[in-house]
Design an enzyme around this catalytic site. Structure first.
Site, PDB file in Angstrom:
ATOM      1  N   CYS A 106       0.852  -1.193   0.000  1.00 13.64           N
ATOM      2  CA  CYS A 106       0.000   0.000   0.000  1.00 13.64           C
ATOM      3  C   CYS A 106       0.895   1.253   0.000  1.00 13.64           C
ATOM      4  O   CYS A 106       1.660   1.446  -0.913  1.00 13.64           O
ATOM      5  CB  CYS A 106      -0.974  -0.022   1.175  1.00 13.64           C
ATOM      6  SG  CYS A 106      -2.104  -1.414   1.145  1.00 13.64           S
TER       7      CYS A 106
ATOM      8  N   ASP B 141      -8.003  -0.625  -8.825  1.00 12.47           N
ATOM      9  CA  ASP B 141      -7.610   0.095  -7.607  1.00 12.47           C
ATOM     10  C   ASP B 141      -7.797   1.599  -7.834  1.00 12.47           C
ATOM     11  O   ASP B 141      -7.102   2.191  -8.669  1.00 12.47           O
ATOM     12  CB  ASP B 141      -6.152  -0.220  -7.287  1.00 12.47           C
ATOM     13  CG  ASP B 141      -5.684   0.325  -5.950  1.00 12.47           C
ATOM     14  OD1 ASP B 141      -6.411   1.147  -5.354  1.00 12.47           O
ATOM     15  OD2 ASP B 141      -4.600  -0.081  -5.504  1.00 12.47           O
TER      16      ASP B 141
ATOM     17  N   HIS C 166      -7.270  -3.850  -3.587  1.00 13.41           N
ATOM     18  CA  HIS C 166      -6.257  -3.096  -2.846  1.00 13.41           C
ATOM     19  C   HIS C 166      -6.117  -3.686  -1.440  1.00 13.41           C
ATOM     20  O   HIS C 166      -7.100  -3.848  -0.724  1.00 13.41           O
ATOM     21  CB  HIS C 166      -6.666  -1.626  -2.743  1.00 13.41           C
ATOM     22  CG  HIS C 166      -5.655  -0.766  -2.067  1.00 13.41           C
ATOM     23  ND1 HIS C 166      -4.571  -0.234  -2.727  1.00 13.41           N
ATOM     24  CD2 HIS C 166      -5.554  -0.348  -0.780  1.00 13.41           C
ATOM     25  CE1 HIS C 166      -3.842   0.467  -1.870  1.00 13.41           C
ATOM     26  NE2 HIS C 166      -4.416   0.422  -0.696  1.00 13.41           N
TER      27      HIS C 166
END
Length: 251
Positions: free
Chosen positions: A134, A189, A221
């Protein structure tokens, strides 16, 4: 299976002390180092488990608490199973802390983490590898460009905002990168739309960076994080195969 030793450690930085988790094969012999950049939820049992798995594969692994300026880990009071959809207040607490970690501060810290690893007896001489998740994928890319002489390989998974139109976008460091890169993107995403994927690919290609970027179809995600609602087992195992393959080629 390699026996692993995990230890909580403290790392001096220009702005204080970063707590971190260090995992390595229990024999203590010098091994290639892997620096892991956390996701937004921070240093917690899930990331310690991932570090242990890398250590079982024969690496010395450091997972720093990137939010150390706001306290020792766990910085946030997280449930055992994280579902931001059901608990929107989680991100209400996390977002200001994430935004406070500017690229400048993050790269200053990255220098401290790399310097600390270079002095450890459990770490083999030479450059290290990076992997990030992330927000950590952004930092993996930035670190590879900021410290090219210290980074041999860098990976990022379900990263967001990797190639924006802002002056501090991570893809702009492509020209300084000497490491081999791998990115496993989440499917559909919102934090990494198709135009950013194309922009990242173009920047790396133009700079002559050895790289591979793949979109993991059906993986949302956050797909590597088993303690969250975003976990996708197929995507996670694909991530492990790609990451370990990159490390084997590197070291």
């Amino acid at each position: 299976m390699t026996s692993v030793q995990g230890t909580d450690v403290d790392i001096p930085t220009e702005d204080g002390t970063a707590d971190a988790y260090l995992a390595h094969p229990a024999d203590g012999a010098p091994r290639p180092a892997v620096l892991v950049f956390q996701d937004a939820f921070g240093l917690r049992p899930q990331l310690r488990s991932m570090a242990d798995r890398l250590a079982e594969a024969g690496y010395t692994v450091l997972v720093p608490n990137l939010f150390y300026r706001h306290g020792r880990a766990p910085v946030f009071d997280l449930p055992e199973f994280i579902d931001p959809g059901a608990r929107p207040e989680i991100f209400e607490k996390i977002m200001p802390v994430m935004q406070a970690l500017t690229p400048e501060l993050a790269m200053r810290d990255a220098g401290a983490y790399l310097g600390w690893l270079a002095e450890r007896p459990e770490v083999a001489e030479g450059p290290v590898a990076l992997t990030g998740y992330c927000m950590g994928a952004r930092l993996s890319l930035l670190t590879a460009g900021t410290y090219p002489d210290r980074v041999a390989a860098a990976a990022g998974f379900h990263g967001g905002r990797l190639a924006t139109d802002t002056p501090d976008s991570p893809h702009l460091v492509a020209g300084q990168i000497t490491a081999e890169l791998y990115f496993g993107h989440a499917d559909n995403d919102h934090s990494l739309p198709p135009e950013q994927i194309e922009r990242l690919e173009a920047a790396l290609t133009e700079a002559g960076v050895r790289h591979r970027c793949e979109v993991y179809e059906g993986a949302p995600h956050g797909f590597t994080q088993a303690d969250t609602a975003a976990y996708h087992s197929e995507g996670d195992e694909r991530h492990w195969a790609a990451l370990l393959d990159l490390l084997k080629r590197t070291f």
